[in-house]
Write a protein that holds these residues in place. Structure first.
Motif: not given
Length: 136
Positions: A7-9, A17-22, A26-32
């Motif tokens: 939040t607010a970054v 972060l989109t290099r490793w996670l989906l 907006p602002g929520v990243y998920v992955g293994f």
């Protein structure tokens, strides 16, 4: 599985972060990711978060099968008999503003002119924050 909520970054951190996670929202990243990559990502998040907030939840061995890391957030993880719970810092609903106190020179039950009671101050504040106001 790892879930990160920002939040607010700065936008650069979000792009990093989109290099490793989906980014599923907006602002929520998920992955293994591996534990090493997760730790390095968290170090990078803490370094670049500035005034924003970050929350990370990831899978671990144990009864709950997940763990939390928090930075600059109102929610803090607390161990409660072996189970990690999230505790929210609470603030009182009313913070006294510029209200004058009644002095002893006025008759009982009457407030001096311009003085506001606690209830009046609270309702005035709530009415100014209302999203949809009544039309006059």
């Amino acid at each position: 599985m790892t879930v990160i909520v920002l939040t607010a970054v700065p936008p650069g951190l979000r792009g990093h972060l989109t290099r490793w996670l989906l980014e599923i929202s907006p602002g929520v990243y998920v992955g293994f990711v591996s534990a090493r990559v997760r730790e390095l990502m968290w170090d990078r998040i803490v370094e670049y978060v500035a005034d924003g907030r970050a929350l990370m939840v990831y899978a671990t061995q144990g009864e709950q099968r997940l763990e939390f890391q928090v930075h600059g957030h109102d929610w803090t993880p607390v161990d409660f008999d072996g189970i990690t719970l999230m505790r929210r810092q609470t603030a009182p609903d009313y913070v006294p503003g510029k209200t004058r106190r009644c002095n002893n020179t006025t008759p009982a039950g009457e407030a001096p002119e311009g003085a506001t009671t606690r209830d009046e101050a609270v309702w005035k504040r709530r009415n100014t924050r209302r999203k949809f106001r009544k039309k006059d």
